[in-house]
Design an enzyme around this catalytic site. Sequence first.
Site, PDB file in Angstrom:
ATOM      1  N   ASP A  42      23.862  24.972  33.925  1.00 38.94           N
ATOM      2  CA  ASP A  42      23.429  24.463  35.230  1.00 38.94           C
ATOM      3  C   ASP A  42      22.183  25.216  35.700  1.00 38.94           C
ATOM      4  O   ASP A  42      22.237  26.430  35.910  1.00 38.94           O
ATOM      5  CB  ASP A  42      24.580  24.647  36.238  1.00 38.94           C
ATOM      6  N   ASP A  43      21.079  24.515  35.829  1.00 38.76           N
ATOM      7  CA  ASP A  43      19.812  25.105  36.308  1.00 38.76           C
ATOM      8  C   ASP A  43      19.188  26.089  35.316  1.00 38.76           C
ATOM      9  O   ASP A  43      18.416  26.965  35.705  1.00 38.76           O
ATOM     10  CB  ASP A  43      19.985  25.806  37.665  1.00 38.76           C
ATOM     11  N   CYS A  82      21.432  18.172  40.036  1.00 35.85           N
ATOM     12  CA  CYS A  82      22.758  18.165  39.396  1.00 35.85           C
ATOM     13  C   CYS A  82      23.460  16.809  39.294  1.00 35.85           C
ATOM     14  O   CYS A  82      23.729  16.319  38.196  1.00 35.85           O
ATOM     15  CB  CYS A  82      23.684  19.109  40.143  1.00 35.85           C
ATOM     16  N   ARG A  86      24.117  14.626  35.787  1.00 37.86           N
ATOM     17  CA  ARG A  86      25.442  14.568  35.157  1.00 37.86           C
ATOM     18  C   ARG A  86      25.923  13.121  34.985  1.00 37.86           C
ATOM     19  O   ARG A  86      26.535  12.766  33.979  1.00 37.86           O
ATOM     20  CB  ARG A  86      26.450  15.365  36.003  1.00 37.86           C
ATOM     21  N   LYS A 139      31.989  22.610  35.847  1.00 43.50           N
ATOM     22  CA  LYS A 139      31.515  21.926  37.056  1.00 43.50           C
ATOM     23  C   LYS A 139      31.503  20.411  36.835  1.00 43.50           C
ATOM     24  O   LYS A 139      31.019  19.926  35.825  1.00 43.50           O
ATOM     25  CB  LYS A 139      30.102  22.423  37.367  1.00 43.50           C
ATOM     26  N   HIS A 141      30.995  17.646  39.819  1.00 41.19           N
ATOM     27  CA  HIS A 141      29.912  17.199  40.713  1.00 41.19           C
ATOM     28  C   HIS A 141      29.606  15.706  40.631  1.00 41.19           C
ATOM     29  O   HIS A 141      28.471  15.270  40.832  1.00 41.19           O
ATOM     30  CB  HIS A 141      28.621  18.014  40.474  1.00 41.19           C
ATOM     31  N   SER A 164      29.017  22.169  43.306  1.00 42.63           N
ATOM     32  CA  SER A 164      28.211  23.355  42.980  1.00 42.63           C
ATOM     33  C   SER A 164      28.830  24.647  43.511  1.00 42.63           C
ATOM     34  O   SER A 164      29.521  24.651  44.532  1.00 42.63           O
ATOM     35  CB  SER A 164      26.804  23.204  43.551  1.00 42.63           C
ATOM     36  N   HIS A 242      23.320  28.479  37.931  1.00 52.69           N
ATOM     37  CA  HIS A 242      23.075  28.026  39.307  1.00 52.69           C
ATOM     38  C   HIS A 242      23.427  29.190  40.242  1.00 52.69           C
ATOM     39  O   HIS A 242      24.445  29.851  40.044  1.00 52.69           O
ATOM     40  CB  HIS A 242      23.985  26.821  39.566  1.00 52.69           C
ATOM     41  N   ASP A 297      21.348  20.897  32.874  1.00 44.02           N
ATOM     42  CA  ASP A 297      21.319  19.684  33.706  1.00 44.02           C
ATOM     43  C   ASP A 297      19.983  19.436  34.413  1.00 44.02           C
ATOM     44  O   ASP A 297      19.673  18.326  34.800  1.00 44.02           O
ATOM     45  CB  ASP A 297      22.452  19.717  34.754  1.00 44.02           C
ATOM     46  N   ASN A 298      19.214  20.508  34.625  1.00 42.01           N
ATOM     47  CA  ASN A 298      17.883  20.367  35.240  1.00 42.01           C
ATOM     48  C   ASN A 298      17.164  21.702  35.098  1.00 42.01           C
ATOM     49  O   ASN A 298      17.749  22.690  34.633  1.00 42.01           O
ATOM     50  CB  ASN A 298      17.964  19.936  36.718  1.00 42.01           C
ATOM     51  N   LYS A 318      13.407  22.852  38.947  1.00 41.28           N
ATOM     52  CA  LYS A 318      14.453  21.996  39.526  1.00 41.28           C
ATOM     53  C   LYS A 318      13.929  21.155  40.699  1.00 41.28           C
ATOM     54  O   LYS A 318      13.189  21.671  41.550  1.00 41.28           O
ATOM     55  CB  LYS A 318      15.589  22.903  40.013  1.00 41.28           C
TER      56      LYS A 318
HETATM   57 MG    MG Z   1      21.777  21.909  38.226  1.00 37.72          MG
END
Ligand code: MG
Length: 479
Positions: A42-43, A82, A86, A139, A141, A164, A242, A297-298, A318
């Site tokens: 994540d991130d 996010c 996803r 996660k 989300h 998150s 994240h 994811d980003n 992001k």
């Molecule tokens: Mg993310």
Amino acid sequence: MQTLHLRLKQSCLALFSAALLLSTNSTQAAQTQPNFIVIFADDLGYGDLSCFGHPTISTPNLDQMAAEGQKWTNFYVAACVCTPSRAGLLTGRLPIRNGMCSDNRRVLFPNSAGGLPPSEITIAKFLKQKGYQTAAIGKWHLGHLPAYLPTSHGFDSYYGIPYSNDMDRIVKGSNIDLANQEDYKAYDLPLMRNTEVSERPVDQRTITRRYTEEAVKFIHQAQAKGDQAKPYFIYLAHNLPHVPLFRSAKFKDSSLAGIYGDVIAEIDWSVGQVMAAVKEASEKSPQAQTYVIFTSDNGPWLTYKTHGGSAGLLRDGKGSTWEGGMREPTAMWAWPKQLKSGVVQQMGSTLDLLPTFAGLIGEKVPSDRIYDGYDLSPVLLGTGPSPRKEMFYYHGEQLFAVRSGQYKAHFKTKTSYVKGQKMVEHNPPLLYHLGHDPSEKHNIAKDHPEIIEQIKQLAEQHRKGIKPVENQLTKKIED
Ligand code: MG
């Protein structure tokens, strides 16, 4: 006497045939379809792994995965934040098609009433129909209400946080300060086991380790029946790096890159544990091929300074449709039969995973809906080029940019998460050659009006295929 001899011979033949039939049935029952594991950070930024050039973060397991398998340098996510990212990975469809992106609320929040519509077919739902066992860990989300949880979307089990890790904050203070104080109780975040809350607030310091143990346990249990085992799909979506950043005691001060490096080191350890479990389980079930895909994811959350990652030489991070927001460090690996190893500079996307898994099990994606993904299995197996030739970059509900081959045109740009930044429209669009200029520094629009025209037509054609749907991100529980 002769008749008796004949009868005995016939009985022996019948027994032999029955034994042969049993043995054939047993072979047919052996696991012939591959397992799939998607590990989703994540991130995490494009420049955050040592195999992608980071000078002070150490990721030996991911480096090994990329070296033995494939390192993808042009791999994209479906969105730069996010929730829509996803939704794109799990459905193979751009989030604009199922209401999972918004200009007003860019992701789902604890007071959101919406989620991934039940009519969507996730990778889990698709594979479950083909006899797979499925697990979501980490996660989610994509909606925390019962109708939208993983167990309502094709997963047999779920263990993780529903949104998150910076949400449900009950203490004033910055995500940086609270992380530095290891104050996980500042976030009243639930940890869920299937549809129930099993811990609140979740101790985020041990979360990566616990997700890993859950995945390793699942791999061993799934393969415990040896060749009789059903194939499996694991979606292991780490909620880090994240912000706020947490890591277990073992990784504290382990990295030259500070707390961010510690967090990545623990995620890398986790990848190593998964790879080791796959290898070990494979001894019980040598026919079972397992594919492991790692991506994020980003892009990195740049405003968090040293608590955010790095996109390396890519621009922005992001929330942005510059390359740093949507191009992710990606590795693919398989066991026991290895992939065609090497660096893949062709385009791929998380949108392609569902069609690729379908391709690898000899199935087609459902024909009742539009897919935005392509079957990348020829690249994995070394039998052909990537069918992906374009990428559509959405910011919320708006198409901001389009890549066609090496050219990328920006119709609109916006730097997210920086106060006062406004969306800028570009006419003519900005144009970059991502091969010559991966950092998007040199606008060549005036030299190539014909390329801009082609990309404009591609964008127009794409827009015509988008039908309005109910937005899932703007619905609130109190409404
Ligand atoms: Mg993310």
